[in-house]
Scaffold this motif. Structure first.
Motif, PDB file in Angstrom:
ATOM      1  N   GLN A 127      34.005 -28.055   5.828  1.00 32.06           N
ATOM      2  CA  GLN A 127      32.953 -27.345   5.104  1.00 32.06           C
ATOM      3  C   GLN A 127      33.510 -26.150   4.333  1.00 32.06           C
ATOM      4  N   ALA A 128      32.811 -25.781   3.224  1.00 27.78           N
ATOM      5  CA  ALA A 128      33.090 -24.593   2.424  1.00 27.78           C
ATOM      6  C   ALA A 128      31.801 -24.222   1.694  1.00 27.78           C
ATOM      7  N   ASP A 129      31.831 -23.215   0.813  1.00 28.35           N
ATOM      8  CA  ASP A 129      30.598 -22.802   0.156  1.00 28.35           C
ATOM      9  C   ASP A 129      30.761 -22.770  -1.360  1.00 28.35           C
ATOM     10  N   VAL A 130      29.622 -22.658  -2.053  1.00 34.86           N
ATOM     11  CA  VAL A 130      29.607 -22.730  -3.514  1.00 34.86           C
ATOM     12  C   VAL A 130      30.360 -21.565  -4.137  1.00 34.86           C
ATOM     13  N   ASP A 131      30.202 -20.361  -3.600  1.00 37.49           N
ATOM     14  CA  ASP A 131      30.862 -19.189  -4.172  1.00 37.49           C
ATOM     15  C   ASP A 131      32.384 -19.354  -4.195  1.00 37.49           C
ATOM     16  N   ALA A 132      32.918 -19.877  -3.098  1.00 32.89           N
ATOM     17  CA  ALA A 132      34.366 -20.090  -3.041  1.00 32.89           C
ATOM     18  C   ALA A 132      34.808 -21.112  -4.080  1.00 32.89           C
ATOM     19  N   ILE A 133      34.003 -22.133  -4.295  1.00 29.51           N
ATOM     20  CA  ILE A 133      34.370 -23.182  -5.245  1.00 29.51           C
ATOM     21  C   ILE A 133      34.347 -22.649  -6.675  1.00 29.51           C
ATOM     22  N   VAL A 134      33.350 -21.823  -6.991  1.00 31.98           N
ATOM     23  CA  VAL A 134      33.301 -21.207  -8.319  1.00 31.98           C
ATOM     24  C   VAL A 134      34.552 -20.366  -8.555  1.00 31.98           C
ATOM     25  N   LEU A 135      34.961 -19.619  -7.538  1.00 31.11           N
ATOM     26  CA  LEU A 135      36.163 -18.792  -7.654  1.00 31.11           C
ATOM     27  C   LEU A 135      37.398 -19.666  -7.865  1.00 31.11           C
ATOM     28  N   VAL A 136      37.479 -20.776  -7.158  1.00 24.39           N
ATOM     29  CA  VAL A 136      38.599 -21.699  -7.308  1.00 24.39           C
ATOM     30  C   VAL A 136      38.651 -22.252  -8.726  1.00 24.39           C
ATOM     31  N   GLU A 137      37.510 -22.655  -9.242  1.00 29.72           N
ATOM     32  CA  GLU A 137      37.468 -23.227 -10.590  1.00 29.72           C
ATOM     33  C   GLU A 137      37.891 -22.203 -11.639  1.00 29.72           C
ATOM     34  N   THR A 138      37.437 -20.969 -11.472  1.00 30.05           N
ATOM     35  CA  THR A 138      37.821 -19.913 -12.408  1.00 30.05           C
ATOM     36  C   THR A 138      39.315 -19.629 -12.332  1.00 30.05           C
TER      37      THR A 138
END
Length: 341
Positions: A44-55
């Motif tokens: 599991q992980a969260d949306v905020d972390a994924i947005v940061l990864v994409e950026t």
């Protein structure tokens, strides 16, 4: 610039790092290999972390434009580690697909950096991981990116037929992105021209021109795919000069080189080194020695500062062309710089 995961109940930066460390005996040693492992091990992980990864992934592609590969490889490797830990800690399929795409993009970049350093084995291991991510996420543009990178590797191995096939196939997977499709069609044209396939090369180049002749240089904040931000009309013009030069159309190559010079801009970035190297080659073949020397010196300056392997290879091709003018002191000075020892 390792990705920092926001502190949330489901995922923290320290948790991410300790997870990667705990799995080290199980997961393969290369960051790209860890990405492939994580694709098959949800958590599991969260949306905020994924947005940061994409950026962060996008920003790494921007850094590649003006930073030597040797300086960026460790940062990209750490970023891939972080993505792999997050991916292994994510169960929601929609979030896993987003992480897989970001990880695939980072692996594609890691492969390109390794290729730029002459490490074909590591490049292909990373590209294999990027292909696995593209397949997992059913992401055609990512697949197209990796196929195009692979075309450069095939060309380096002396296999223009495979390089042409890879770049041509990439166009079909790139979706509606005109910038990506123009780059890939131009790549296919370069390799078709090297094979002497004149009609096919010109057809590929015509498609690239239709798609890309009006492209301006993208800005970091726009929605351009991160791996295509180096490509705009000046890059296309330089690639057209290469195609025409390989086909023996000296005046067309010279005209394309002039177009590249008019649109190239002043940024101290890797793509400008490649553009100026192509310009120098086109002018030299046309017998215009003075502008060839000027363009070549500019390209060499950038190559020495940024370690641009593609530009270095093109510049070495100038040596036999300019050798006939070696009684000239400016030519001898340039030839001495083109050894890149």
């Amino acid at each position: 610039m390792s990705t920092v995961v926001p502190a949330t109940r489901s995922s923290t930066a320290s948790d991410t790092r300790s997870f990667a460390d705990d799995e080290a005996p199980i997961v393969a040693s290369e960051p790209g290999d860890r990405l492939r492992y994580a694709l098959e091990r949800p958590g599991q992980a969260d949306v905020d972390a994924i947005v940061l990864v994409e950026t962060a992934t996008s920003q790494l592609f921007d850094l590649e434009h003006h930073r030597p590969a040797r300086a960026l490889i460790p940062t990209v490797g750490r970023h891939l580690d972080d993505i792999s830990a997050l991916l292994a800690g994510t169960r929601r399929e929609s979030l896993r697909r987003r992480l897989a795409v970001a990880g695939g993009q980072a692996a594609a970049l890691a492969g390109w950096l390794a290729f730029d350093r002459g490490d074909a084995t590591r490049a292909h291991r990373n590209w294999d991981s990027a292909l696995a991510a593209a397949k997992y996420a059913a992401d055609g543009p990512l697949l197209a990116c990796v196929l195009t990178y692979l075309s450069y590797s095939s060309a380096e191995r002396g296999d223009p037929a495979t390089a042409w096939q890879l770049a041509h196939s990439a166009v079909a997977h790139a979706g509606s992105d005109a910038r990506a499709r123009s780059w890939m069609a131009a790549r296919a044209a370069e390799e078709a021209a090297l094979l002497g396939e004149r009609r096919a090369a010109l057809a590929e180049l015509d498609l690239a021109m239709q798609l890309g002749s009006a492209l301006i240089q993208p800005a970091p904040e726009d929605d351009t795919a991160p791996w295509t931000r180096f490509f705009y009309r000046a890059t296309l013009a330089a690639m057209a000069a290469n195609v025409h030069g390989r086909l023996g159309s000296i005046q067309s190559a010279r005209d394309a080189a002039g177009w590249a010079l008019r649109t190239v801009g002043t940024e101290q970035i890797k793509s400008r080194a490649v553009i100026m190297a192509e310009v120098a080659c086109a002018f030299a073949r046309a017998g215009e020695v003075e502008p060839a020397i000027e363009a070549a010196h500019y390209a060499v300056d950038l190559v020495e500062r940024l370690e641009v392997t593609l530009a270095r290879r093109r510049l070495r091709g100038l040596v036999p062309v300019l050798a006939v003018y070696s009684t000239s002191a400016p030519v001898r000075e340039l030839l001495a710089r083109l050894t890149f020892e």
